[in-house]
Design an enzyme around this catalytic site. Structure first.
Site, mmCIF file in Angstrom:
data_model
loop_
_atom_site.group_PDB
_atom_site.id
_atom_site.type_symbol
_atom_site.label_atom_id
_atom_site.label_comp_id
_atom_site.label_asym_id
_atom_site.label_seq_id
_atom_site.Cartn_x
_atom_site.Cartn_y
_atom_site.Cartn_z
ATOM 1 N N TYR A 174 24.908 -11.334 24.480
ATOM 2 C CA TYR A 174 23.933 -11.110 25.551
ATOM 3 C C TYR A 174 24.268 -11.999 26.749
ATOM 4 C CZ TYR A 174 19.508 -10.907 28.066
ATOM 5 O OH TYR A 174 18.561 -10.758 29.047
ATOM 6 N N THR B 35 10.872 2.789 31.385
ATOM 7 C CA THR B 35 9.778 3.181 30.485
ATOM 8 C C THR B 35 9.020 2.010 29.888
ATOM 9 O OG1 THR B 35 11.505 3.364 28.817
ATOM 10 C CG2 THR B 35 10.694 5.422 29.774
HETATM 11 N N1 LIG Z 1 12.523 -10.211 28.825
HETATM 12 C C1 LIG Z 1 13.281 -11.243 29.139
HETATM 13 O O1 LIG Z 1 13.056 -12.390 28.688
HETATM 14 C C2 LIG Z 1 14.428 -11.073 30.074
HETATM 15 C C3 LIG Z 1 14.995 -12.222 30.684
HETATM 16 C C4 LIG Z 1 16.059 -12.067 31.542
HETATM 17 C C5 LIG Z 1 16.578 -10.822 31.803
HETATM 18 N N2 LIG Z 1 16.025 -9.724 31.212
HETATM 19 C C6 LIG Z 1 16.610 -8.415 31.473
HETATM 20 O O2 LIG Z 1 15.643 -7.554 32.025
HETATM 21 C C7 LIG Z 1 15.981 -6.203 31.711
HETATM 22 C C8 LIG Z 1 14.756 -5.470 31.212
HETATM 23 O O3 LIG Z 1 14.320 -6.099 30.037
HETATM 24 P P1 LIG Z 1 12.798 -6.066 29.525
HETATM 25 O O4 LIG Z 1 12.472 -7.453 29.174
HETATM 26 O O5 LIG Z 1 11.960 -5.316 30.468
HETATM 27 O O6 LIG Z 1 13.023 -5.280 28.170
HETATM 28 P P2 LIG Z 1 12.224 -4.034 27.514
HETATM 29 O O7 LIG Z 1 10.769 -4.248 27.671
HETATM 30 O O8 LIG Z 1 12.781 -3.864 26.160
HETATM 31 O O9 LIG Z 1 12.669 -2.814 28.435
HETATM 32 C C9 LIG Z 1 14.000 -2.397 28.444
HETATM 33 C C10 LIG Z 1 14.078 -1.035 29.075
HETATM 34 O O10 LIG Z 1 15.427 -0.586 28.955
HETATM 35 C C11 LIG Z 1 15.411 0.665 28.261
HETATM 36 N N3 LIG Z 1 16.594 0.882 27.451
HETATM 37 C C12 LIG Z 1 17.043 0.132 26.433
HETATM 38 N N4 LIG Z 1 18.115 0.703 25.884
HETATM 39 C C13 LIG Z 1 18.342 1.844 26.568
HETATM 40 C C14 LIG Z 1 19.282 2.887 26.463
HETATM 41 N N5 LIG Z 1 20.215 2.895 25.507
HETATM 42 N N6 LIG Z 1 19.231 3.922 27.318
HETATM 43 C C15 LIG Z 1 18.270 3.948 28.276
HETATM 44 N N7 LIG Z 1 17.338 3.011 28.423
HETATM 45 C C16 LIG Z 1 17.369 1.964 27.575
HETATM 46 C C17 LIG Z 1 14.161 0.600 27.399
HETATM 47 O O11 LIG Z 1 13.804 1.903 26.961
HETATM 48 P P3 LIG Z 1 12.713 2.135 25.771
HETATM 49 O O12 LIG Z 1 11.370 2.045 26.445
HETATM 50 O O13 LIG Z 1 13.032 3.479 25.264
HETATM 51 O O14 LIG Z 1 12.927 1.038 24.773
HETATM 52 C C18 LIG Z 1 13.185 -0.024 28.375
HETATM 53 O O15 LIG Z 1 12.716 0.912 29.284
HETATM 54 C C19 LIG Z 1 17.130 -6.271 30.714
HETATM 55 O O16 LIG Z 1 18.350 -6.034 31.377
HETATM 56 C C20 LIG Z 1 17.092 -7.704 30.229
HETATM 57 O O17 LIG Z 1 18.346 -8.157 29.806
HETATM 58 C C21 LIG Z 1 14.944 -9.825 30.359
#
Ligand SMILES: NC(=O)c1ccc[n+]([C@@H]2O[C@H](COP(=O)([O-])OP(=O)(O)OC[C@H]3O[C@@H](n4cnc5c(N)ncnc54)[C@H](OP(=O)(O)O)[C@@H]3O)[C@@H](O)[C@H]2O)c1
Length: 350
Positions: free
Chosen positions: A240, A97
């Site tokens: 994390y 999402t």
């Molecule tokens: N951004 C970075 O710098 C970065 C770097 C390295 C790795 N990552 C990894 O990439 C992945 C995605 O992160 P992102 O940056 O895209 O973060 P984001 O924009 O916050 O998106 C996270 C997604 O996970 C969903 N989510 C969170 N908690 C949940 C739950 N309890 N049940 C179901 N869905 C849930 C969120 O839903 P909602 O829309 O409802 O919030 C959203 O769709 C993560 O695993 C993160 O650790 C991110």
């Protein structure tokens, strides 16, 4: 001219620079050994040989890193793989999402895959479905992966119907991070449990829901979202960082265990990306070369599918990893990360 005399010449010229200083020192040591006993030539030859072996290893490693970077981040953008044909018709994405998960949904829809999208927010899921339905078939599943309901994954597995539906790709993307970088005891207990449930347990249980179908069909791909925070410890983001190490090791073992079933596993290990996960920092919210937007990152990362079993997913993150891996010792990395996170955190002023 023997190798030792080359070293001697370099020594005499007193050339500056790390390499010449190294050879000069070696020449000096060889001279001392010769002065003690000229018959000790065998010692000199042994050290020379070891030096040559080490230098060759370093050169090969550099060349192989450069070639892998070219193949994974550049060539893959030109020569695209037919994902549907290689893995199967459907892709399952958790956390579809927002951020990276949402961009993967868009990118995979454009590549012709049908989608099963999992998210906790019904309204956001419906919005994504409305956007992507004109392009491809979309099934949505509302599920809070932070739930401790023991029947949660049974329900998800039934809804996905992975044994009958041709699930080719599972992207274990959903994840949480600290709202603000801080020490372990400064994190609320609930946040700690979120890391365990969403970052760790969901990866395991979603894989169990989808893998039996992939095994039966003898093809598939599991993409697990780890992080650059798994390469070296990241203080102030301890839980994390540790949760992402878990994902990395699980991925590696899964890859070996199911290789004979023609199932691939890819571990993504990116650095910072400008999404709501990193909203504690204004700096990280401004997309740049070092901290790309989710869209830019995904365009690169999707191209690496089928090209690398472990990758940062984005070329500049690959470069960041290369530089820190080669030139920054762990103590310096953890110390600088500590100060970096403290300095970029604006969450208290918001
Ligand atoms: N951004 C970075 O710098 C970065 C770097 C390295 C790795 N990552 C990894 O990439 C992945 C995605 O992160 P992102 O940056 O895209 O973060 P984001 O924009 O916050 O998106 C996270 C997604 O996970 C969903 N989510 C969170 N908690 C949940 C739950 N309890 N049940 C179901 N869905 C849930 C969120 O839903 P909602 O829309 O409802 O919030 C959203 O769709 C993560 O695993 C993160 O650790 C991110």
């Amino acid at each position: 001219m023997s190798i030792e005399s080359v070293a001697e010449v370099l020594y005499k010229k007193k050339q500056r620079g790390r390499l010449s200083r190294y050879w000069a020192t070696m020449g000096f040591i060889f001279q001392i050994i010769r002065d003690i006993d000229p018959k000790l030539r065998v010692v000199i030859d042994t050290f020379t040989l070891l030096g040559l072996i080490y230098s060759t290893r370093v050169v090969f490693s550099l060349l192989s890193t450069a070639f892998t970077g070219f193949r994974v981040h550049l060539w893959s953008r030109v020569w695209k793989i037919d994902l549907k044909q290689r893995y199967g018709e459907w892709a399952v994405i958790t956390g579809a999402t927002d951020g990276i998960g949402l961009e993967y949904a868009r990118a995979l829809a454009k590549r012709g895959l049908s989608l099963v999208l999992i998210g906790r927010n019904e309204v956001k899921l419906a919005r994504v479905k409305t956007e992507l339905s004109p392009i491809t078939s979309v099934v949505t599943i509302v599920a809070d992966l932070n739930s401790d309901d023991p029947t949660l994954y049974e329900r998800i597995a039934t809804d996905i119907d992975g044994t009958n539906r041709d699930i080719g790709i599972l992207f274990n993307n959903a994840g949480v991070m600290y709202d603000s970088p801080n020490r372990f005891m400064d994190q609320p207990e609930d946040k700690v449990w979120q890391h365990v449930r969403v970052n760790i347990a969901a990866v395991l249980m979603m894989t169990r829901a989808v893998l039996p179908g992939m095994i039966a069909r003898r093809r598939g791909l599991v993409i697990n979202m780890s992080s650059i925070a798994a390469y070296k410890p990241l203080p102030l983001m301890g839980v994390y960082s540790a949760s992402k190490v878990f994902v990395e090791w699980f991925s590696k073992t899964l890859e070996v265990e199911y290789k004979s079933y023609n199932i691939e596993v890819q571990t993504l290990m990116p650095s910072y990306i400008s999404t709501k996960l990193t909203s504690f920092s204004d700096l990280l919210q401004k997309p740049s070369l070092a901290f790309p937007s989710a869209e830019t990152f995904t365009a690169n990362a999707v191209a690496t599918i089928g090209r690398a079993s472990k990758t940062t997913g984005y070329w500049s993150h690959g470069l960041q990893h290369f530089l820190t891996d080669w030139f920054v010792p762990e103590w310096a990395y953890t110390l600088s990360s500590w100060h970096f996170l403290r300095n970029i955190d604006n969450s208290k002023t918001k």
